[in-house]
Motif scaffolding. Structure first.
Motif, PDB file in Angstrom:
ATOM      1  N   ARG A   1      19.818   1.642 -25.246  1.00 52.86           N
ATOM      2  CA  ARG A   1      19.877   2.489 -26.435  1.00 52.86           C
ATOM      3  C   ARG A   1      18.656   2.268 -27.334  1.00 52.86           C
ATOM      4  N   ASP A   2      17.503   2.007 -26.725  1.00 52.24           N
ATOM      5  CA  ASP A   2      16.281   1.729 -27.490  1.00 52.24           C
ATOM      6  C   ASP A   2      15.090   2.208 -26.666  1.00 52.24           C
ATOM      7  N   VAL A   3      14.448   3.295 -27.107  1.00 47.03           N
ATOM      8  CA  VAL A   3      13.339   3.872 -26.351  1.00 47.03           C
ATOM      9  C   VAL A   3      12.161   2.919 -26.259  1.00 47.03           C
ATOM     10  N   GLY A   4      11.786   2.328 -27.413  1.00 48.10           N
ATOM     11  CA  GLY A   4      10.632   1.441 -27.415  1.00 48.10           C
ATOM     12  C   GLY A   4      10.807   0.259 -26.488  1.00 48.10           C
ATOM     13  N   GLN A   5      11.989  -0.361 -26.531  1.00 44.66           N
ATOM     14  CA  GLN A   5      12.238  -1.512 -25.669  1.00 44.66           C
ATOM     15  C   GLN A   5      12.310  -1.101 -24.202  1.00 44.66           C
ATOM     16  N   ALA A   6      12.868   0.064 -23.939  1.00 44.79           N
ATOM     17  CA  ALA A   6      12.916   0.566 -22.567  1.00 44.79           C
ATOM     18  C   ALA A   6      11.509   0.747 -22.009  1.00 44.79           C
ATOM     19  N   GLU A   7      10.614   1.287 -22.841  1.00 46.96           N
ATOM     20  CA  GLU A   7       9.238   1.488 -22.406  1.00 46.96           C
ATOM     21  C   GLU A   7       8.551   0.152 -22.135  1.00 46.96           C
ATOM     22  N   GLU A   8       8.790  -0.849 -22.988  1.00 44.19           N
ATOM     23  CA  GLU A   8       8.184  -2.167 -22.802  1.00 44.19           C
ATOM     24  C   GLU A   8       8.659  -2.826 -21.502  1.00 44.19           C
ATOM     25  N   LEU A   9       9.962  -2.753 -21.220  1.00 42.09           N
ATOM     26  CA  LEU A   9      10.493  -3.387 -20.016  1.00 42.09           C
ATOM     27  C   LEU A   9      10.013  -2.661 -18.755  1.00 42.09           C
ATOM     28  N   ALA A  10       9.872  -1.337 -18.839  1.00 45.11           N
ATOM     29  CA  ALA A  10       9.327  -0.603 -17.692  1.00 45.11           C
ATOM     30  C   ALA A  10       7.902  -1.047 -17.419  1.00 45.11           C
ATOM     31  N   GLN A  11       7.129  -1.254 -18.475  1.00 44.04           N
ATOM     32  CA  GLN A  11       5.756  -1.729 -18.302  1.00 44.04           C
ATOM     33  C   GLN A  11       5.734  -3.144 -17.742  1.00 44.04           C
ATOM     34  N   ASP A  12       6.696  -3.985 -18.173  1.00 44.88           N
ATOM     35  CA  ASP A  12       6.779  -5.347 -17.636  1.00 44.88           C
ATOM     36  C   ASP A  12       7.006  -5.321 -16.122  1.00 44.88           C
ATOM     37  N   ALA A  13       7.865  -4.420 -15.672  1.00 45.23           N
ATOM     38  CA  ALA A  13       8.141  -4.315 -14.234  1.00 45.23           C
ATOM     39  C   ALA A  13       6.893  -3.893 -13.467  1.00 45.23           C
ATOM     40  N   LEU A  14       6.127  -2.968 -14.042  1.00 44.66           N
ATOM     41  CA  LEU A  14       4.899  -2.512 -13.394  1.00 44.66           C
ATOM     42  C   LEU A  14       3.858  -3.633 -13.349  1.00 44.66           C
ATOM     43  N   VAL A  15       3.774  -4.419 -14.418  1.00 45.01           N
ATOM     44  CA  VAL A  15       2.838  -5.550 -14.434  1.00 45.01           C
ATOM     45  C   VAL A  15       3.222  -6.576 -13.367  1.00 45.01           C
ATOM     46  N   LEU A  16       4.521  -6.858 -13.257  1.00 39.34           N
ATOM     47  CA  LEU A  16       4.986  -7.810 -12.247  1.00 39.34           C
ATOM     48  C   LEU A  16       4.649  -7.319 -10.841  1.00 39.34           C
ATOM     49  N   ALA A  17       4.760  -6.014 -10.625  1.00 39.11           N
ATOM     50  CA  ALA A  17       4.405  -5.452  -9.320  1.00 39.11           C
ATOM     51  C   ALA A  17       2.921  -5.652  -9.034  1.00 39.11           C
ATOM     52  N   LEU A  18       2.092  -5.449 -10.050  1.00 42.99           N
ATOM     53  CA  LEU A  18       0.651  -5.639  -9.868  1.00 42.99           C
ATOM     54  C   LEU A  18       0.317  -7.090  -9.546  1.00 42.99           C
ATOM     55  N   GLU A  19       1.127  -8.011 -10.046  1.00 43.26           N
ATOM     56  CA  GLU A  19       0.892  -9.431  -9.775  1.00 43.26           C
ATOM     57  C   GLU A  19       1.376  -9.840  -8.387  1.00 43.26           C
ATOM     58  N   ARG A  20       2.517  -9.328  -7.965  1.00 44.07           N
ATOM     59  CA  ARG A  20       3.156  -9.812  -6.735  1.00 44.07           C
ATOM     60  C   ARG A  20       2.784  -9.014  -5.481  1.00 44.07           C
ATOM     61  N   TRP A  21       2.656  -7.692  -5.617  1.00 46.50           N
ATOM     62  CA  TRP A  21       2.460  -6.879  -4.425  1.00 46.50           C
ATOM     63  C   TRP A  21       1.175  -7.180  -3.665  1.00 46.50           C
ATOM     64  N   PRO A  22       0.060  -7.466  -4.339  1.00 48.88           N
ATOM     65  CA  PRO A  22      -1.156  -7.795  -3.565  1.00 48.88           C
ATOM     66  C   PRO A  22      -0.971  -9.015  -2.664  1.00 48.88           C
ATOM     67  N   ALA A  23      -0.146  -9.987  -3.120  1.00 55.22           N
ATOM     68  CA  ALA A  23       0.064 -11.195  -2.329  1.00 55.22           C
ATOM     69  C   ALA A  23       1.192 -11.032  -1.320  1.00 55.22           C
ATOM     70  N   ASN A  24       2.299 -10.386  -1.747  1.00 51.74           N
ATOM     71  CA  ASN A  24       3.497 -10.301  -0.896  1.00 51.74           C
ATOM     72  C   ASN A  24       3.615  -9.004  -0.113  1.00 51.74           C
ATOM     73  N   GLY A  25       2.759  -8.026  -0.450  1.00 57.41           N
ATOM     74  CA  GLY A  25       2.862  -6.725   0.196  1.00 57.41           C
ATOM     75  C   GLY A  25       3.751  -5.779  -0.594  1.00 57.41           C
TER      76      GLY A  25
ATOM     77  N   TRP B   1      12.531  -1.250  -5.984  1.00 57.40           N
ATOM     78  CA  TRP B   1      12.128  -2.597  -6.417  1.00 57.40           C
ATOM     79  C   TRP B   1      11.826  -2.599  -7.911  1.00 57.40           C
ATOM     80  N   LEU B   2      11.041  -1.640  -8.351  1.00 55.52           N
ATOM     81  CA  LEU B   2      10.682  -1.547  -9.768  1.00 55.52           C
ATOM     82  C   LEU B   2      11.924  -1.350 -10.634  1.00 55.52           C
ATOM     83  N   THR B   3      12.816  -0.473 -10.194  1.00 57.26           N
ATOM     84  CA  THR B   3      14.027  -0.200 -10.968  1.00 57.26           C
ATOM     85  C   THR B   3      14.915  -1.432 -11.060  1.00 57.26           C
TER      86      THR B   3
END
Length: 419
Positions: A15-39, A47-49
């Motif tokens: 129930r918070d747009v700003g926080q939802a946007e921040e957490l979605a960005q966190d998931a994308l950042v984590l993907a950028l960190e892990r996917w190059p190493a783990n595939g 996975w992102l969801t």
């Protein structure tokens, strides 16, 4: 591409747009960190969801602990976990209860809440759900980028302060938000159809998402002519997609397209939607009139068969119903095709001092085309060069520079031919 869907899911949980946007960005950042190493996982969207939902559940736990409502913690978390897991029965029940069974469209309606200004609604939705940058939104509105950024910040703050419930409006509430929702879908589609910046002429995924949302909306509001009008417009415009781009990704303008490559199924769907808009008996609005213009092109087997006089008349009606400098510029093109380039140039010259078109590249582009048709090649070349300097789309810049070169050659040939 998945950002908008993830934000929509998280906003319903938190129930918070700003926080939802921040957490979605966190998931994308984590993907950028892990996917190059783990595939890259087999289902990257899932996975992102999942990562984003887990972060949201952590936030919910923290909220409950902070409020020291231990008895409610397990209930809230269990309910959210059930919501996070795929549950067909729950999904069906939710769709029936909330009228809209689509998270993304639901959030479009939430972001278009009456508590926000019209400009704030559209800017916020385009930024979060359309995937458009503030610069792209600014170009769509013909306003400074800073203005758009301020609108988005204010809109998020207003939603939070007003404690707007993140749920679909009931059927009787849809109407008051409909105009803003249609405008959002229209602008998302336009950015996909002719990208305002970047290396590609089109962004097909945006067109597809806008069309999908429009079709869902038509099912929810079957008696609204403008909903069907917008769907008709998008269906017919989408029918040209394969013919609008050459083998190397270069733009192919409407009159030069191979019409055999137009998608006849989409044309039929568009014409049917336009007919449904007419059957409501409430007349065509701005989207319906634009669809009627698109239909004139769709019905012409060859460019020379186009009924430009009817198109000019439709633009006259559109200018009366929804006046704007952009409509006038398009009307000028139609007048030039129906009654000669001088008729169009007179309208264009009347727009040269319009503040909204000061940095709009299509104004000098259209003027250059009309001047070239009148044999004023030196002036035309200057206009094409100015248009090229204003556009931020690389494909369009190349096209305009080529037009400038072509008119320069025509001017040189004409000079050599003089005695």
């Amino acid at each position: 591409m998945e950002s908008a869907r993830i934000i929509a899911v998280l906003a319903r949980m938190l129930r918070d747009v700003g926080q939802a946007e921040e957490l979605a960005q966190d998931a994308l950042v984590l993907a950028l960190e892990r996917w190059p190493a783990n595939g890259v996982p087999e289902q990257p969207a899932a996975w992102l969801t999942a990562v984003a939902k887990n972060r949201a559940l952590d936030v919910l736990r923290h909220r409950q602990m902070h409020q020291q409502k231990e008895a409610a913690i397990s209930y809230e978390i269990d309910s959210q976990l059930q919501d996070a897991a795929p549950d067909l029965d729950a999904a069906v029940a939710d769709a029936l209860e909330n009228d809209i069974g689509d998270d993304l469209l639901r959030l479009v309606f939430v972001a278009c809440h009456p508590v926000l200004s019209t400009d704030g609604r559209v800017a916020l939705t385009l930024r979060m759900l359309g995937g458009l940058s503030t610069d792209e939104i600014a170009r769509a509105f013909l306003v400074p980028e800073k203005t758009v950024a301020q609108r988005i910040v204010r809109a998020k703050r207003t939603l939070a302060e007003a404690r707007v419930p993140f749920e679909a409006p009931r059927a009787h509430e849809l109407g008051e938000r409909l105009a803003s929702v249609l405008q959002v879908i229209y602008l998302i589609y336009n950015e996909g159809y002719s990208a305002s910046a970047g290396a590609d002429w089109m962004r097909p995924a945006l067109c597809e998402e806008a069309l999908r949302l429009g079709r869902i909306l038509a099912g929810l509001q079957p008696d609204e002519p403008e909903v069907h009008g917008l769907v008709a417009l998008m269906e017919i415009q989408s029918s040209r997609a394969r013919a609008r781009v050459g083998p190397q990704g270069e733009p192919i303008l409407l009159l030069e397209q191979d019409r055999a490559r137009w998608d006849q199924l989409l044309i039929r769907r568009g014409l049917a939607a336009l007919e449904r808009a007419g059957r409501t008996g409430r007349g065509l609005g701005p989207y319906g009139l634009q669809a009627a213009i698109a239909a004139c092109h769709a019905r012409a087997r060859q460019a020379g068969d186009t009924d430009w006089q009817r198109i000019a008349a439709l633009y006259d009606a559109l200018a009366q119903l929804s006046p704007s400098p952009i409509v006038e510029l398009n009307r000028a093109v139609a007048l030039s095709m129906a009654y000669g380039p001088q008729a169009g140039l007179e309208v264009v010259d009347g727009l040269l001092d319009a503040p909204a078109l000061k940095n709009y590249h299509l104004l000098p582009s259209v003027r250059g085309d009309l001047l070239a048709k009148l044999g004023r090649h030196d002036e035309a070349r200057t206009e094409f060069e100015r248009a090229a300097s204003l556009t931020q789309n690389e494909r369009e810049r190349q096209l305009l520079l080529a037009r400038a070169t072509q008119t320069g050659v025509s001017s040189a040939n004409r000079t050599r031919a003089l005695p």
